[in-house]
Design a protein around this motif. Structure first.
Motif, mmCIF file in Angstrom:
data_model
loop_
_atom_site.group_PDB
_atom_site.id
_atom_site.type_symbol
_atom_site.label_atom_id
_atom_site.label_comp_id
_atom_site.label_asym_id
_atom_site.label_seq_id
_atom_site.Cartn_x
_atom_site.Cartn_y
_atom_site.Cartn_z
ATOM 1 N N TYR B 436 0.855 -1.189 0.000
ATOM 2 C CA TYR B 436 0.000 0.000 0.000
ATOM 3 C C TYR B 436 0.886 1.230 0.000
ATOM 4 O O TYR B 436 1.896 1.269 0.707
ATOM 5 N N THR B 437 0.473 2.243 -0.748
ATOM 6 C CA THR B 437 1.224 3.483 -0.713
ATOM 7 C C THR B 437 0.350 4.620 -0.206
ATOM 8 O O THR B 437 -0.879 4.561 -0.290
ATOM 9 N N ILE B 438 1.012 5.650 0.287
ATOM 10 C CA ILE B 438 0.301 6.783 0.894
ATOM 11 C C ILE B 438 -0.661 7.423 -0.101
ATOM 12 O O ILE B 438 -1.690 7.974 0.258
ATOM 13 N N LEU B 439 -0.303 7.344 -1.358
ATOM 14 C CA LEU B 439 -1.129 7.934 -2.416
ATOM 15 C C LEU B 439 -2.556 7.398 -2.419
ATOM 16 O O LEU B 439 -3.465 8.033 -2.932
ATOM 17 N N GLY B 440 -2.758 6.224 -1.881
ATOM 18 C CA GLY B 440 -4.079 5.603 -1.918
ATOM 19 C C GLY B 440 -5.042 6.197 -0.897
ATOM 20 O O GLY B 440 -6.230 5.880 -0.925
ATOM 21 N N LYS B 629 -3.551 0.754 -13.020
ATOM 22 C CA LYS B 629 -4.257 0.150 -11.892
ATOM 23 C C LYS B 629 -3.989 1.042 -10.682
ATOM 24 O O LYS B 629 -2.880 1.058 -10.152
ATOM 25 N N ARG B 630 -5.012 1.802 -10.317
ATOM 26 C CA ARG B 630 -4.920 2.704 -9.167
ATOM 27 C C ARG B 630 -3.560 3.414 -9.118
ATOM 28 O O ARG B 630 -3.186 4.087 -10.059
ATOM 29 N N ASN B 631 -2.834 3.200 -7.999
ATOM 30 C CA ASN B 631 -1.569 3.932 -7.844
ATOM 31 C C ASN B 631 -0.363 3.011 -7.912
ATOM 32 O O ASN B 631 0.699 3.339 -7.419
ATOM 33 N N SER B 632 -0.528 1.830 -8.538
ATOM 34 C CA SER B 632 0.548 0.848 -8.459
ATOM 35 C C SER B 632 1.265 0.588 -9.785
ATOM 36 O O SER B 632 2.182 -0.220 -9.827
ATOM 37 N N THR B 633 0.864 1.235 -10.858
ATOM 38 C CA THR B 633 1.450 0.884 -12.158
ATOM 39 C C THR B 633 2.168 2.044 -12.835
ATOM 40 O O THR B 633 2.636 1.900 -13.967
ATOM 41 N N GLN B 634 2.256 3.177 -12.169
ATOM 42 C CA GLN B 634 2.806 4.361 -12.853
ATOM 43 C C GLN B 634 4.294 4.211 -13.135
ATOM 44 O O GLN B 634 4.839 4.907 -13.978
ATOM 45 N N VAL B 690 -13.940 19.923 -13.018
ATOM 46 C CA VAL B 690 -12.554 19.741 -13.438
ATOM 47 C C VAL B 690 -12.170 18.341 -12.967
ATOM 48 O O VAL B 690 -12.605 17.896 -11.911
ATOM 49 N N GLN B 691 -11.368 17.665 -13.786
ATOM 50 C CA GLN B 691 -11.091 16.257 -13.496
ATOM 51 C C GLN B 691 -9.580 16.007 -13.477
ATOM 52 O O GLN B 691 -8.850 16.519 -14.331
ATOM 53 N N VAL B 692 -9.137 15.217 -12.507
ATOM 54 C CA VAL B 692 -7.709 14.880 -12.381
ATOM 55 C C VAL B 692 -7.575 13.371 -12.193
ATOM 56 O O VAL B 692 -8.304 12.779 -11.397
ATOM 57 N N ALA B 693 -6.648 12.769 -12.921
ATOM 58 C CA ALA B 693 -6.454 11.312 -12.810
ATOM 59 C C ALA B 693 -5.766 10.966 -11.494
ATOM 60 O O ALA B 693 -4.837 11.656 -11.052
ATOM 61 N N HIS B 694 -6.211 9.860 -10.928
ATOM 62 C CA HIS B 694 -5.585 9.329 -9.712
ATOM 63 C C HIS B 694 -4.305 8.557 -10.089
ATOM 64 O O HIS B 694 -4.160 8.101 -11.211
ATOM 65 N N GLY B 695 -3.426 8.406 -9.129
ATOM 66 C CA GLY B 695 -2.291 7.499 -9.297
ATOM 67 C C GLY B 695 -0.969 8.206 -9.559
ATOM 68 O O GLY B 695 0.074 7.563 -9.598
ATOM 69 N N PHE B 696 -1.013 9.519 -9.721
ATOM 70 C CA PHE B 696 0.222 10.252 -10.004
ATOM 71 C C PHE B 696 0.613 11.104 -8.792
ATOM 72 O O PHE B 696 -0.141 11.204 -7.839
ATOM 73 N N GLY B 697 1.827 11.671 -8.890
ATOM 74 C CA GLY B 697 2.309 12.476 -7.773
ATOM 75 C C GLY B 697 3.027 11.650 -6.727
ATOM 76 O O GLY B 697 3.062 12.016 -5.559
ATOM 77 N N HIS B 698 3.624 10.521 -7.159
ATOM 78 C CA HIS B 698 4.448 9.759 -6.210
ATOM 79 C C HIS B 698 5.579 10.670 -5.742
ATOM 80 O O HIS B 698 6.262 11.273 -6.562
ATOM 81 N N ARG B 699 5.791 10.751 -4.444
ATOM 82 C CA ARG B 699 6.848 11.622 -3.916
ATOM 83 C C ARG B 699 8.175 10.890 -3.794
ATOM 84 O O ARG B 699 9.204 11.516 -3.585
#
Ligand code: SF4
Lengths: 183, 747
Positions: B436-440, B629-634, B690-699
């Protein structure tokens, strides 16, 4: 042309130690040749000194090894040739080509779940080719196919390294590759 | 036989005398061995995708242990011979050079995304011993409640380990996924179903549901076949996507108002007596509560719903009539595109369930089937454990205030940070993060703060995520391409399948599975739970053997693996009994048990939490792109190349009004945060959104492809406390993952 048999064996010895140093995080597991048997090569001699010094405080060298090569940490100097292809990934064409080379000489890496194109394995294998007195053409082909790529990574390693051992390792490897290219 | 240079030379048949050379080449023997093959070996291995729940069939071509190609398998009834983009790119997870390769420990005690953790490689033994020692210490000093496990129940051994330890605080992401549907189905129809019989449906009603755009093959194909069979597909959503394109009719609904439309449709169907009388009369509690039900829904007229939703009243009434009279009809619910978006998602899911009940298609052809799977025995059934200890301690996320969520033992990402920072600050001393990552999390910034309060963290993952970069011990995890298992495909009720998952490659480097970790930590901390009656340790391989044998898939797992797949087609026999909780084997429209648990027995209208205002005039929408897939494939090289980052998607009409052009940087501001990102103009969404895709912005700087690219959609979405959920009648624990409104400023 690499000169005398002594030259060859000397280079082989150096390549073998360099290969080991790229494969081993803990400097205590490295055995640099004694000063008398080392070539009068100041860059290589500096590496041997740094190994001995690092053996006194191995953890800092291990941290730096992990940071430079293993990620996480951005792994600025990934040690696998395929990771530097135009389409970087592990076990790409260079992995297969390295395996072919090893097999031609009856060998393969002891672990099969890691890429075969690790700079350390490539140097160790090259040391064997040198020591085995292979034809210059064979040495040249292997160098061109599997060692020359590392110059860019070693240059980066020279800038990135925070531990004198790894700085010395980069310099010594570049020195070896330079001499081979000039030979 | 130990290998010496001499016998190696003999074994290699004098291959150039390579290893007989004199000199200091002993290291060679350490890192090389005699070649076992003269030439490359190529294997074709049949296995199953593991990126999402359909587990589509995969055929992998492997050369010398290195994966070359993945493709679909004919006869697999989910993928039907195909893989989606994510599935086909699976090899890039396996061979990602960023992968975590060895266990590591942090040497720099300061934690933060900008801190170099000073990782140093350690052995598995050292890692597991350290974890066991620290967990034991905190349990003794601070009680079991001081341990946090952020993980799905996962492998049977992993669940057993947490149960044996008496873990009170196991937290998972299901509240940002399908928790509301799970709760509602337990009480209204008897069980959560993903098994939608689209092919035989004649009318498909989609509230937000977007699985065609999500590339989930089994569903996308279902809709395509339904259309080919003459079904009408109606979709309500504020965005025009591939699913809208595949629909016959599309309504550009106002965000968060689907509930109003669903309530009005129920009103039309009931007041005009259009429901399936046979089904409703025989298999539901409608008769018992008819007058309450009729009275309750009478208030929700199409005209009323129209004002809230922008869908014309005449269309709402017409669609309701069509839905009830074009049989069979179905209204599916699915995870993120519906179940967790807003504070009113529980009521929406309840209303949708009622629509399906009124259509009379619960477990009927063309409706929502109950899955006919191939049951697998669990480890606890095969090797019954000693009684588990009672789970004593406080629940950090406050889930105990939501009895319906507590019953299903899922969630709560959305209230965890509040629990750790406000409710019980300092209570959590040690945490184990499993993939799990914080992004979720709905508001990752709070979670970041919460993580800093934990004294000892372990992160097990495939790649170095944001969570990993804050951990004290990192454990490298295998991917689904490196492990074995039995997957059951049950999205088609009439032909369930079991397929063998088998490794296409040995675990790379020193990666291990969670089953291995469970067993090893179990041996150290709860040994009595990991022994068989004969005193030998449990073993994941034997578990697979037993499961295969008991399910009649083969004498053992190896035999099943050799078959690759077992099909169990069976004639479809519709259920006549519905195992609802407390519902006497009937479907429940009015759920009396909800009233006993502080919830509403019939769905009432509730607006979404955040409404547009002068300060924040625009609806904020988030989405998961079909290619990820959510925040795990970027960080997957192929998927990253296709979609490396996100943008603020804005309707051109709104952009013109605000003076924004394509690619221009904009600032989005909500009541809790702000984001700066480029604008992308598209007609695909309403001009008030306004729409923004989830899953990006990994720090995590450790992700060389995805790190520091794009923005975190969650930074604009307020998180909540369990008390907030109770006050807002969010008794199903919808995570509100896009319940926000924003201001847009050109930069
Ligand atoms: S839909 Fe795609 S990601 Fe999901 S299991 Fe199938 S191939 Fe894998």
């Amino acid at each position: 042309m690499i000169g005398s048999m002594d030259d060859r064996h000397n280079l082989a010895r150096q390549a073998a130690l360099l290969g080991q140093a790229f494969l081993t995080a803990d400097p205590r597991r490295l055995t640099p040749p004694s000063t008398e048997s080392a070539a009068p090569d100041p860059v290589f001699a500096a590496l041997c000194d740094e190994i001995l010094l690092a053996q006194g405080a191995p953890e800092t060298a291990e941290i730096e090894y992990t940071r430079l090569f293993l990620s996480p940490g951005g792994a600025p100097c990934l040690p696998w040739q395929s990771a530097h292809d135009p389409e970087p990934r592990l076990m790409g064409p260079a992995h297969h080509s390295a395996l072919e080379w090893y097999r031609r000489f009856g060998a393969e890496p002891a672990v099969s779940n890691e890429p075969a194109d690790h700079i350390g394995l490539l140097l160790l294998f090259f040391a064997q080719l040198l020591g085995n007195e292979e034809e210059p053409k064979v040495l040249q082909d292997f160098r061109e196919q599997h060692l020359d790529w590392s110059v860019a990574v070693l240059d980066k390693m020279k800038q990135e390294a925070r531990h004198p051992l790894h700085l010395a390792l980069a310099r010594a490897t570049l020195g070896l590759l330079g001499r081979l290219a000039a030979a | 036989m130990s290998i010496t240079r001499r016998n190696l030379f003999q074994m290699t048949g004098g291959a150039a005398g390579l290893l007989t050379a004199p000199g200091p080449f002993l290291a060679f023997d350490q890192f090389f061995r005699p070649a076992s093959a003269q030439a490359a070996t190529i294997n074709v291995i049949k296995t199953a995708c593991g990126i999402c729940s359909p587990n589509c069939g995969i055929e992998a071509t492997v050369k010398d242990g290195a994966l070359q190609l993945l493709k679909g398998i004919d006869g697999d009834n989910h993928g039907e011979g195909h893989l989606c983009g994510k599935g086909a790119a699976g090899g890039e997870f396996l061979l990602d050079s960023d992968r975590l390769k060895y266990p590591m420990k942090r040497t720099n005690p300061r934690k933060g995304f900008d801190e170099d953790p000073g990782w140093v490689r350690i052995s598995w033994t050292e890692a597991l011993d350290t974890i066991a020692d620290r967990f034991r210490f905190y349990m003794e000093q601070n009680g079991r409640e001081s341990l946090l496990f952020c993980t799905l129940p996962g492998h049977d051994f992993w669940s057993r380990f947490m149960n044996a330890l008496g873990v009170v605080n196991r937290i998972d992401h299901i509240d940002v996924c399908f928790l509301t549907d799970n709760i509602i189905q337990r009480y209204t129809t008897g069980g959560k179903q993903w098994t939608n019989d689209f092919e035989n449906s004649k009318y498909i009603l989609l509230f937000g549901w977007d699985q065609v755009a999500k590339n989930k093959i089994v569903y996308a194909n279902g809709i395509v076949k339904a259309r080919a069979n003459g079904a009408k597909v109606v979709r309500f959503a504020p965005t025009y996507t591939a699913t809208s394109k595949m629909s016959t009719e599309y309504h550009n609904i106002r965000p968060g108002s689907d509930l109003a439309v669903a309530l009005a449709m129920i009103n039309v169907i009931i007041s005009e007596n259009l429901y399936d009388r046979d089904f409703v009369g025989q298999y539901t509690n409608f008769g018992q509560y008819e007058s309450e039900i009729r009275t309750h829904f009478a208030q929700y007229t199409p005209q009323w719903a129209s004002e809230l939703s922008d869908v014309p009243a005449a269309d709402i009434a017409r669609i309701a009539r069509e839905f009830a009279t074009t049989r069979p009809a179905i209204a599916p619910a699915h995870k993120k595109t519906l179940c967790a978006n807003y504070m009113n998602a529980t009521q929406l899911v309840h209303a949708i369930s009622i629509l399906n009940i009124l259509a009379g298609t619960i477990d009927r052809p063309g409706g929502r089937y109950f899955a006919r799977g191939i049951p697998l025995a669990g480890a606890d059934a095969i090797w019954p454990p000693p009684p588990y200890p009672q789970k004593l301690g406080r629940r950090v996320d406050g889930r105990n205030l939501l009895p319906l969520a507590e019953e299903v033992n899922q969630g709560m990402f959305s209230t965890l940070a509040d629990g750790m920072l406000r409710r019980y600050p300092g209570m959590i001393k040690a945490a184990f993060w499993n993939n799990y990552t914080i992004l979720g999390f709905p508001f990752p910034r709070h979670m970041e703060e919460a993580m800093r309060t934990v004294e000892f963290s372990v992160a097990m993952d495939v790649i170095p995520t944001d969570t990993t970069s804050m951990a004290d011990i990192v454990l490298p995890s295998t991917t689904y391409l490196e492990g074995s298992g039995i997957v059951v495909r049950n999205y088609r009720a009439t032909s369930p399948q079991a397929a063998a998952r088998q490794p296409v490659s040995a675990p790379m480097f020193e990666t291990r599975s969670i089953a291995f970790v469970a067993l090893e930590l179990g041996k150290r901390l709860t040994p009595d739970y990991f022994k068989k009656p004969d005193g030998a340790w449990l073993n994941p391989g034997e578990l697979l053997d037993e499961q295969a044998r008991r399910a009649n898939l083969g004498e053992n797992f190896a035999e099943f693996r050799a078959k690759g797949r077992v099909d169990r087609p069976a004639p479809f026999v519709p259920r006549t009994s519905f195992p609802t909780v407390g519902g006497s084997n009937k479907c429940q429209i009015l759920v009396p048990q909800f009233a006993e648990k502080g919830a509403e027995p019939l769905p009432k209208w509730h607006p979404k939490r955040d409404q547009p205002s002068a300060e924040y005039p625009y609806y904020y929408l988030t989405f998961i792109p079909g290619i990820h897939k959510r925040n795990s494939t970027q960080n997957n090289a192929f998927l990253n190349e296709i979609m490396p980052t996100n943008a603020a998607i804005i309707n051109p009409a709104l952009a013109a009004k605000l003076g924004i052009i394509e690619g221009q940087m904009v600032r989005l501001r909500s009541r809790v945060g702000q984001l700066e990102l480029p604008a992308h103009l598209s007609q695909t969404l309403r001009p008030d959104c306004v729409q923004v895709a989830h899953g990006f912005g990994h720090r995590s700087r450790l992700l060389t492809k995805a790190g520091l690219k794009g923005v975190r959609d969650g930074d604009l979405v307020p998180d909540a406390s369990a008390e907030d959920f109770v006050a807002a009648a969010n008794y199903g624990g919808s995570s509100c993952i896009m319940d926000a409104v924003v201001n847009i400023e050109p930069l």
